[in-house]
Design a protein around this motif. Structure first.
Motif, PDB file in Angstrom:
ATOM      1  N   GLY A 170       0.851  -1.184   0.000  1.00  0.00           N
ATOM      2  CA  GLY A 170       0.000   0.000   0.000  1.00  0.00           C
ATOM      3  C   GLY A 170       0.889   1.237   0.000  1.00  0.00           C
ATOM      4  N   ILE A 171       0.607   2.183  -0.877  1.00  0.00           N
ATOM      5  CA  ILE A 171       1.428   3.392  -0.974  1.00  0.00           C
ATOM      6  C   ILE A 171       0.541   4.613  -0.801  1.00  0.00           C
ATOM      7  CG2 ILE A 171       3.038   4.712  -2.400  1.00  0.00           C
ATOM      8  CD1 ILE A 171       3.658   2.119  -3.924  1.00  0.00           C
ATOM      9  N   ASN A 172       0.879   5.458   0.145  1.00  0.00           N
ATOM     10  CA  ASN A 172       0.071   6.642   0.428  1.00  0.00           C
ATOM     11  C   ASN A 172       0.538   7.845  -0.383  1.00  0.00           C
ATOM     12  OD1 ASN A 172      -1.953   8.103   1.729  1.00  0.00           O
ATOM     13  ND2 ASN A 172      -0.616   8.720   3.401  1.00  0.00           N
ATOM     14  N   HIS A 173      -0.408   8.519  -1.037  1.00  0.00           N
ATOM     15  CA  HIS A 173      -0.146   9.782  -1.728  1.00  0.00           C
ATOM     16  C   HIS A 173      -0.874  10.889  -0.972  1.00  0.00           C
ATOM     17  CE1 HIS A 173       0.941   8.280  -6.093  1.00  0.00           C
ATOM     18  NE2 HIS A 173       1.677   7.708  -5.145  1.00  0.00           N
ATOM     19  N   PRO A 174      -0.316  11.394   0.118  1.00  0.00           N
ATOM     20  CA  PRO A 174      -1.022  12.422   0.899  1.00  0.00           C
ATOM     21  C   PRO A 174      -1.262  13.687   0.086  1.00  0.00           C
ATOM     22  CG  PRO A 174       1.272  12.246   1.582  1.00  0.00           C
ATOM     23  CD  PRO A 174       1.017  11.100   0.659  1.00  0.00           C
ATOM     24  N   GLY A 175      -2.519  14.095   0.015  1.00  0.00           N
ATOM     25  CA  GLY A 175      -2.856  15.318  -0.710  1.00  0.00           C
ATOM     26  C   GLY A 175      -2.800  15.173  -2.220  1.00  0.00           C
ATOM     27  N   GLY A 176      -2.614  13.961  -2.736  1.00  0.00           N
ATOM     28  CA  GLY A 176      -2.505  13.757  -4.175  1.00  0.00           C
ATOM     29  C   GLY A 176      -3.486  12.724  -4.677  1.00  0.00           C
ATOM     30  N   TYR A 177      -3.371  12.409  -5.938  1.00  0.00           N
ATOM     31  CA  TYR A 177      -4.266  11.434  -6.550  1.00  0.00           C
ATOM     32  C   TYR A 177      -3.592  10.063  -6.612  1.00  0.00           C
ATOM     33  CZ  TYR A 177      -7.036  15.474  -7.872  1.00  0.00           C
ATOM     34  OH  TYR A 177      -7.804  16.622  -7.831  1.00  0.00           O
ATOM     35  N   PRO A 178      -4.380   8.989  -6.621  1.00  0.00           N
ATOM     36  CA  PRO A 178      -3.817   7.640  -6.614  1.00  0.00           C
ATOM     37  C   PRO A 178      -3.390   7.148  -7.993  1.00  0.00           C
ATOM     38  CG  PRO A 178      -6.189   7.495  -6.564  1.00  0.00           C
ATOM     39  CD  PRO A 178      -5.854   8.968  -6.503  1.00  0.00           C
ATOM     40  N   LEU A 179      -2.517   7.897  -8.622  1.00  0.00           N
ATOM     41  CA  LEU A 179      -1.991   7.507  -9.922  1.00  0.00           C
ATOM     42  C   LEU A 179      -0.524   7.151  -9.771  1.00  0.00           C
ATOM     43  CD1 LEU A 179      -3.647  10.264 -12.152  1.00  0.00           C
ATOM     44  CD2 LEU A 179      -4.394   7.900 -11.838  1.00  0.00           C
ATOM     45  N   PRO A 180      -0.070   6.062 -10.397  1.00  0.00           N
ATOM     46  CA  PRO A 180       1.318   5.605 -10.221  1.00  0.00           C
ATOM     47  C   PRO A 180       2.344   6.645 -10.655  1.00  0.00           C
ATOM     48  CG  PRO A 180      -0.017   3.921 -11.311  1.00  0.00           C
ATOM     49  CD  PRO A 180      -0.831   5.178 -11.295  1.00  0.00           C
ATOM     50  N   THR A 181       3.348   6.817  -9.819  1.00  0.00           N
ATOM     51  CA  THR A 181       4.476   7.681 -10.136  1.00  0.00           C
ATOM     52  C   THR A 181       5.717   6.800 -10.305  1.00  0.00           C
ATOM     53  OG1 THR A 181       5.127   7.978  -7.829  1.00  0.00           O
ATOM     54  CG2 THR A 181       3.477   9.512  -8.709  1.00  0.00           C
ATOM     55  N   GLU A 182       6.793   7.393 -10.753  1.00  0.00           N
ATOM     56  CA  GLU A 182       8.030   6.624 -10.908  1.00  0.00           C
ATOM     57  C   GLU A 182       8.481   6.065  -9.563  1.00  0.00           C
ATOM     58  OE1 GLU A 182      10.968   4.514 -12.328  1.00  0.00           O
ATOM     59  OE2 GLU A 182       9.465   5.538 -13.567  1.00  0.00           O
ATOM     60  N   GLU A 183       8.269   6.815  -8.487  1.00  0.00           N
ATOM     61  CA  GLU A 183       8.635   6.328  -7.156  1.00  0.00           C
ATOM     62  C   GLU A 183       7.830   5.081  -6.791  1.00  0.00           C
ATOM     63  OE1 GLU A 183       8.141   9.511  -4.406  1.00  0.00           O
ATOM     64  OE2 GLU A 183      10.014  10.510  -4.975  1.00  0.00           O
ATOM     65  N   ASP A 184       6.555   5.058  -7.180  1.00  0.00           N
ATOM     66  CA  ASP A 184       5.722   3.881  -6.897  1.00  0.00           C
ATOM     67  C   ASP A 184       6.244   2.654  -7.643  1.00  0.00           C
ATOM     68  OD1 ASP A 184       4.077   5.571  -5.417  1.00  0.00           O
ATOM     69  OD2 ASP A 184       2.776   5.984  -7.118  1.00  0.00           O
ATOM     70  N   TYR A 185       6.693   2.859  -8.881  1.00  0.00           N
ATOM     71  CA  TYR A 185       7.252   1.755  -9.649  1.00  0.00           C
ATOM     72  C   TYR A 185       8.560   1.260  -9.019  1.00  0.00           C
ATOM     73  CZ  TYR A 185       3.931   2.204 -13.495  1.00  0.00           C
ATOM     74  OH  TYR A 185       2.784   2.214 -14.256  1.00  0.00           O
ATOM     75  N   VAL A 186       9.358   2.198  -8.514  1.00  0.00           N
ATOM     76  CA  VAL A 186      10.611   1.808  -7.856  1.00  0.00           C
ATOM     77  C   VAL A 186      10.319   0.929  -6.647  1.00  0.00           C
ATOM     78  CG1 VAL A 186      12.588   2.653  -6.531  1.00  0.00           C
ATOM     79  CG2 VAL A 186      11.934   3.802  -8.656  1.00  0.00           C
ATOM     80  N   ILE A 187       9.362   1.352  -5.817  1.00  0.00           N
ATOM     81  CA  ILE A 187       8.998   0.582  -4.618  1.00  0.00           C
ATOM     82  C   ILE A 187       8.468  -0.797  -5.000  1.00  0.00           C
ATOM     83  CG2 ILE A 187       7.349   0.468  -2.704  1.00  0.00           C
ATOM     84  CD1 ILE A 187       7.588   3.533  -2.494  1.00  0.00           C
ATOM     85  N   THR A 188       7.599  -0.826  -6.004  1.00  0.00           N
ATOM     86  CA  THR A 188       7.016  -2.105  -6.422  1.00  0.00           C
ATOM     87  C   THR A 188       8.083  -3.041  -6.980  1.00  0.00           C
ATOM     88  OG1 THR A 188       4.938  -0.963  -6.939  1.00  0.00           O
ATOM     89  CG2 THR A 188       5.210  -3.173  -7.819  1.00  0.00           C
ATOM     90  N   ARG A 189       9.039  -2.494  -7.732  1.00  0.00           N
ATOM     91  CA  ARG A 189      10.117  -3.325  -8.288  1.00  0.00           C
ATOM     92  C   ARG A 189      10.978  -3.934  -7.182  1.00  0.00           C
ATOM     93  NH1 ARG A 189      11.069   1.247 -11.752  1.00  0.00           N
ATOM     94  NH2 ARG A 189       9.929   0.992 -13.731  1.00  0.00           N
ATOM     95  N   ILE A 190      11.218  -3.151  -6.137  1.00  0.00           N
ATOM     96  CA  ILE A 190      12.035  -3.654  -5.027  1.00  0.00           C
ATOM     97  C   ILE A 190      11.449  -4.955  -4.493  1.00  0.00           C
ATOM     98  CG2 ILE A 190      12.686  -3.217  -2.620  1.00  0.00           C
ATOM     99  CD1 ILE A 190      12.978  -0.238  -3.387  1.00  0.00           C
ATOM    100  N   PHE A 191      10.131  -4.951  -4.263  1.00  0.00           N
ATOM    101  CA  PHE A 191       9.494  -6.131  -3.688  1.00  0.00           C
ATOM    102  C   PHE A 191       9.229  -7.211  -4.733  1.00  0.00           C
ATOM    103  CE2 PHE A 191       8.593  -2.843  -0.548  1.00  0.00           C
ATOM    104  CZ  PHE A 191       8.978  -3.497   0.612  1.00  0.00           C
ATOM    105  N   SER A 192       9.036  -6.827  -5.983  1.00  0.00           N
ATOM    106  CA  SER A 192       8.833  -7.843  -7.026  1.00  0.00           C
ATOM    107  C   SER A 192      10.114  -8.645  -7.268  1.00  0.00           C
ATOM    108  CB  SER A 192       8.364  -7.184  -8.332  1.00  0.00           C
ATOM    109  OG  SER A 192       9.405  -6.433  -8.936  1.00  0.00           O
ATOM    110  N   HIS A 193      11.272  -8.027  -7.018  1.00  0.00           N
ATOM    111  CA  HIS A 193      12.546  -8.733  -7.152  1.00  0.00           C
ATOM    112  C   HIS A 193      12.854  -9.562  -5.907  1.00  0.00           C
ATOM    113  CE1 HIS A 193      13.953  -5.433 -10.175  1.00  0.00           C
ATOM    114  NE2 HIS A 193      13.226  -6.361 -10.755  1.00  0.00           N
ATOM    115  N   LEU A 194      12.502  -9.034  -4.736  1.00  0.00           N
ATOM    116  CA  LEU A 194      12.849  -9.696  -3.482  1.00  0.00           C
ATOM    117  C   LEU A 194      11.921 -10.859  -3.147  1.00  0.00           C
ATOM    118  CD1 LEU A 194      14.648  -9.748  -0.969  1.00  0.00           C
ATOM    119  CD2 LEU A 194      13.125  -8.045   0.069  1.00  0.00           C
ATOM    120  N   ALA A 195      10.623 -10.688  -3.372  1.00  0.00           N
ATOM    121  CA  ALA A 195       9.634 -11.690  -2.951  1.00  0.00           C
ATOM    122  C   ALA A 195       9.898 -13.088  -3.507  1.00  0.00           C
ATOM    123  CB  ALA A 195       8.226 -11.217  -3.320  1.00  0.00           C
ATOM    124  N   PRO A 196      10.160 -13.265  -4.818  1.00  0.00           N
ATOM    125  CA  PRO A 196      10.380 -14.627  -5.347  1.00  0.00           C
ATOM    126  C   PRO A 196      11.606 -15.311  -4.742  1.00  0.00           C
ATOM    127  CG  PRO A 196       9.951 -13.064  -7.129  1.00  0.00           C
ATOM    128  CD  PRO A 196      10.192 -12.265  -5.893  1.00  0.00           C
TER     129      PRO A 196
END
Length: 227
Positions: A170-196
Motif C-alpha cells: 500500500g502506498i500513500n499519496h497524501p494530498g494527491g491522486y492515486p496515480l502511479p508515479t516513478e517512485e511507486d514503480y521503484v517501490i514495487t520493483r524492489i518487492f517484485s525482485h525480493l519476494a520470489p
C-alpha cells in the motif's frame, strides 16, 4: 500586556482552533507549532516551527530526522530533538499495530483496508501487508525504500515475519491522486525482485490518495506473476 501573556493567549487560541476545525485547515508549521507547545512551554514556538519546516520540508521529515540533525537548528535542544523523534517512532509503532481482524483475501477487501489505513495519515509512507497465519501491516517511510537506506536483509526479515506467504503493498499519496508515479514503480520493483527469492507472493501494489485507491495489478500498471 506582557510578551509571555501574548504567547499564552496565542497558544489558547491555536488549541481551541485545533479542537473546532478540521486538520486540513492548518498549515504544517501550525501543526508543528502546536506539537512543540508540549516540550517548549515558554518559548515562542512559531518561529521554531517555521525554521524546522524550512530546513526539512514537512512534518514527516522533521520528526524523521536524526537527533543530531535536529539539534543543529537554533532553539532545538536535546529534549526537543528527543520529543520529535519519540513522536515519529510512536506514530510508526501505532501504524504497524493497526492490523485487520482476519486475513484479507479479495481485491475489494484489500483496497478498502488501505483506504481506511491511510485515510487520516498525511505521511508519505508505504505499508507492507504481510499475510500468513494473520495479516500484519508494516509501515516504512517511502523515502527510505527509494533511497536504499533499508537493507535487503532487513526487508527480508520483514517479509518472513509471521510465516508470511504473500504481501500486498500500500502506498500513500497524501494530498494527491492515486496515480502511479516513478517512485511507486521503484517501490514495487524492489518487492517484485525480493519476494520470489524467499518464496513469497507479491499480490498487488495499491495506491491511495484523495479518498480513492488504484490497484496497479487490476489496471495493468505492473506485471504481477501467479495467482
Amino acid at each position: 500586556m506582557s510578551r509571555r501573556n501574548q504567547h499564552s493567549g496565542h497558544r489558547s487560541r491555536l488549541r481551541l482552533r485545533f479542537l473546532s476545525s478540521p486538520q486540513e485547515s492548518f498549515y504544517e508549521h501550525e501543526l508543528l507549532e502546536l506539537l512543540l507547545f508540549y516540550v517548549r512551554p515558554v518559548v515562542n514556538t512559531n518561529g521554531l516551527a517555521h525554521d524546522l519546516i524550512a530546513r526539512f520540508g514537512n512534518i514527516l521529515s522533521v520528526t524523521g530526522a536524526s537527533r543530531r540533525e535536529l539539534e543543529k537548528i537554533n532553539g532545538v535542544g536535546s529534549e526537543t530533538a528527543f520529543f520529535l523523534r519519540l513522536m515519529n517512532d510512536l506514530s510508526l509503532h501505532y501504524l504497524s499495530r493497526s492490523r485487520p481482524d482476519r486475513p484479507l483475501r479479495s481485491q475489494e477487501e484489500l483496497e478498502k483496508y488501505f483506504c481506511e489505513y491511510f485515510g487520516s495519515s498525511d505521511a508519505k509512507i508505504c505499508c507492507i501487508l504481510c499475510s500468513g497465519t494473520s495479516d500484519i501491516p508494516v509501515s516504512i517511510p517511502s523515502e527510505k525504500l527509494i533511497s536504499g537506506s533499508i537493507s535487503s536483509r532487513k526487508l527480508t526479515e520483514t517479509l518472513l515475519m509471521n510465516n508470511t506467504v504473500r504481501i500486498t503493498i500500500g502506498i500513500n499519496h497524501p494530498g494527491g491522486y492515486p496515480l502511479p508515479t516513478e517512485e511507486d514503480y521503484v517501490i514495487t520493483r524492489i518487492f517484485s525482485h525480493l519476494a520470489p527469492q524467499i518464496s513469497v507472493e507479491l499480490t498487488d501494489s495499491i495506491i491511495y490518495g484523495s479518498g480513492k485507491s488504484f490497484s496497479m495489478r487490476k489496471n495493468g500498471a505492473f506485471s504481477f506473476s501467479g495467482r
